[in-house]
Write an enzyme that holds these catalytic residues in place. Structure first.
Site, PDB file in Angstrom:
ATOM      1  N   ARG A   1     -41.185  19.614 -21.505  1.00 18.09           N
ATOM      2  CA  ARG A   1     -41.094  19.603 -20.033  1.00 18.09           C
ATOM      3  C   ARG A   1     -39.851  18.841 -19.577  1.00 18.09           C
ATOM      4  NH1 ARG A   1     -46.723  19.302 -16.771  1.00 18.09           N
ATOM      5  NH2 ARG A   1     -47.673  21.162 -17.619  1.00 18.09           N
ATOM      6  N   VAL A   2     -39.401  17.895 -20.400  1.00 20.66           N
ATOM      7  CA  VAL A   2     -38.164  17.186 -20.075  1.00 20.66           C
ATOM      8  C   VAL A   2     -37.210  17.307 -21.261  1.00 20.66           C
ATOM      9  CG1 VAL A   2     -37.123  14.957 -19.487  1.00 20.66           C
ATOM     10  CG2 VAL A   2     -39.350  15.572 -18.529  1.00 20.66           C
TER      11      VAL A   2
ATOM     12  N   LYS B   1     -24.050  26.678  -8.027  1.00 18.58           N
ATOM     13  CA  LYS B   1     -23.498  25.988  -6.859  1.00 18.58           C
ATOM     14  C   LYS B   1     -22.055  25.565  -7.145  1.00 18.58           C
ATOM     15  CE  LYS B   1     -23.778  21.761  -4.181  1.00 18.58           C
ATOM     16  NZ  LYS B   1     -24.610  20.896  -3.367  1.00 18.58           N
TER      17      LYS B   1
ATOM     18  N   HIS C   1     -41.491  67.756   2.997  1.00 16.98           N
ATOM     19  CA  HIS C   1     -41.470  66.801   4.116  1.00 16.98           C
ATOM     20  C   HIS C   1     -42.753  65.962   4.142  1.00 16.98           C
ATOM     21  CE1 HIS C   1     -37.726  68.274   5.773  1.00 16.98           C
ATOM     22  NE2 HIS C   1     -38.149  69.464   5.405  1.00 16.98           N
TER      23      HIS C   1
ATOM     24  N   ARG D   1     -62.843  57.382   7.181  1.00 20.14           N
ATOM     25  CA  ARG D   1     -61.718  58.114   7.766  1.00 20.14           C
ATOM     26  C   ARG D   1     -60.493  58.001   6.854  1.00 20.14           C
ATOM     27  NH1 ARG D   1     -59.444  55.373  13.038  1.00 20.14           N
ATOM     28  NH2 ARG D   1     -58.174  54.299  11.516  1.00 20.14           N
TER      29      ARG D   1
END
Ligand SMILES: NC(=O)c1ncn([C@@H]2O[C@H](COP(=O)(O)O)[C@@H](O)[C@H]2O)c1NC=O
Length: 519
Positions: free
Chosen positions: A71-72, A144, A280, A515
């Site tokens: 994780r690190v 960046k 269409h 419907r």
């Protein structure tokens, strides 16, 4: 282009941390041969070293061990200052020297396979572990700082990287292009993570607080719905029509895609072999049969005039017999999950027909429709309601139909869903014979369906209406044409009048209670 933009930045030091290690050895060897120093994480470094290339481990650089099960690893100022220093600035260069940090000119990272892990059915904890933290941080930092750093997130670019290194590095426009790709990569990654959280943890998961979707451009189309509209096709990585394999024919157009989508939607509404022919976005014929050739003949017979230049979708592989029939008719597109040996060759006799293979049935669980300033999200209509099963229909009037005839009416009901509202559809022998679509009142849809069917075919046919009859008049058009039975949702305040009209006409009428508007 200014001198600064054209000026290349030489690459002397690279940070490499990749989950996908394809092409890594060649990359590392190439970079080393060009005199680039390599710094790398755990198993990436191990693989580079095993390839005989000198490499500094990140932990040697940071003086801090990789920990917490990975994780690190790279989350350290010595790494991030090395990526983020704007080397155009004297002050940043001075600060780096004071801190004893060396800058990176190249950052090569690809991320933990979060999406693939989720797709594999892994547990929530396993998925969480595959949320890459250090990787996106490096990618975003390098992107960046593209005026100083080149960032690479895709192993497909390694060849280009080695070429650039040999040519004195990337110019600013190259670094900008790589930075844009890097931010797209992390944005898509974050959307996948954010969406997964909503699915797994939110109580109201059906309508999440956040609707994220990322698409990549597959190709630019010749034009959009009309020639003055530009258009392009984007894919979301889930396969389906957007990624169908084109086996023959001209490039797909925008309208080809929308019609093919509607055609697949119609064909996959039926479990029997089914052929839907669309123009269409409306059906000129839908039929089910024992085999696809017969289904195609019957679907085509519904409205041969309109089927000219149509789009055909099949829910089974196309047989040689069906291909022979289709080859006789001008057809824009045919899409199927597969093709029998020889079928594509037969279809390919026509230069222009686009032949697509799309193995998967349509599967989007939700539909998103843009509206001005936002989007509507709804659960996809898949004939999933109770009322789509004739076992749940209510006999409103007339004699209950025997099983075979009830199946005819059920086919009409299912097929009607593929017709733009207001929809009235007449069917016989598992095939549509008259379709009235897209009218702003139900009477005109009924008239259109009857007119298209013609007197003979309308008589004794089975009729479906996608929504209730608000007045008896629409029904009366069908009764005059001699339909045998009608299925409709019911639910109008004037149901009694409509049912009374059916009773008088001696026409069996069922209510579905469901419907199927389609706009
Ligand atoms: N935690 C971190 O500091 C960290 N730094 C880099 N990673 C990821 O670790 C992977 C490479 O690790 P390895 O070289 O051990 O196979 C890369 O996918 C990279 O995105 C990290 N892992 C997850 O966040």
């Amino acid at each position: 282009m200014t001198a600064t933009e054209g000026t290349k930045r030489p690459i002397r030091r690279a940070l490499v941390s990749v989950y996908d290690k394809s092409g890594l050895e060649e990359l590392a060897q190439g970079l080393h041969a060009a005199g680039v120093q390599l710094v790398s994480t755990g198993s990436t470094a191990a693989k580079i070293a095993a390839a005989g290339v000198p490499v500094t481990k990140v932990e040697e650089l940071t003086g801090f061990p990789e920990c917490l099960d990975g994780r690190v690893k790279t989350l350290h100022p010595k790494v991030h200052a090395g990526i983020l220093a704007d080397l155009r600035l004297e002050d940043h260069r001075r600060q780096l020297a004071g801190l004893g940090v060396e800058p990176f000119d190249l950052v090569i990272v690809n991320l933990y396979p979060f999406r693939e892990t989720v797709a594999s059915g892994a547990t929530p904890d396993e998925c969480v572990e595959q949320i890459d933290i250090g990787g996106p941080s490096m990618v975003r930092a390098a992107a960046k700082n593209h005026p100083s750093v080149a960032v690479v997130v895709n192993p497909a670019h390694y060849g280009e990287v080695l070429k650039a290194v040999a040519d004195g590095g990337f110019a600013l426009d190259g670094r900008k292009r790589l930075a844009a790709e890097a931010f797209q990569h992390t944005a898509a990654y974050d959307v996948a993570v954010a969406s997964w959280f909503l699915d797994g943890y939110a109580d109201d998961a059906t309508f999440p607080d956040f609707l994220g979707a990322t698409y990549s451009r597959k190709n630019v189309l010749r034009y959009g719905e009309n020639p003055h509209q530009g258009a392009a096709l984007y894919v979301d990585g889930s396969g389906g029509l957007a990624e169908a394999e084109q086996l023959h024919g001209k490039e797909m157009s925008y309208n080809n895609y929308t019609d093919t989508d509607a055609a697949r939607r119609a064909a996959y509404d039926h479990s029997e072999p089914c052929v839907a022919i669309i123009k269409h976005a409306n059906p000129c014929g839908i039929a089910v049969a024992a085999d696809v050739a017969e289904a195609h003949r019957n679907a085509h017979a519904c409205d041969p005039l309109s089927a000219f230049g149509g789009v055909i979708a099949v829910n089974r592989p196309v047989s040689v017999a069906m291909a022979e029939q289709v080859a006789e008719i001008f057809t824009e597109v045919i899409v199927a999950p597969g093709y029998e040996d020889g079928a594509v060759e037969i279809l390919a006799r026509k230069k222009n027909i686009r032949v697509l293979r799309c193995p998967e049935a349509p599967s989007n669980p939700v539909e998103v429709k843009p509206v001005d300033g936002g989007a509507l999200l709804q659960v996809t209509d898949r004939l999933q309601a109770e009322g789509d099963d004739p076992a749940h229909w209510t006999l409103a009037t007339g004699e209950a139909l025997p099983t075979a005839e009830l199946a005819e009416l059920a086919f009409a009901w299912r097929a009607c869903r593929a017709v733009k509202s207001n929809a009235i559809l007449l069917a016989k022998d598992g095939a549509t014979v008259g379709v009235g679509m897209g009218q702003v009142n139900r009477v005109d849809s009924a008239k259109l369906a009857v007119q298209r069917a013609g007197e003979e075919r309308a008589r004794g046919s089975y009729a479906a209406s996608d929504a209730f009859f608000p007045f008896p008049d629409g029904f009366e058009v069908l009764a005059e044409a001699g339909v045998k039975a009608v299925v409709q949702p019911g639910g109008s305040v004037r149901d009694e009048q409509v049912v009374e009209a059916a009773r008088k006409a001696g026409v069996t009428m069922y209510f579905t209670g469901t419907r199927h508007f389609f706009h």
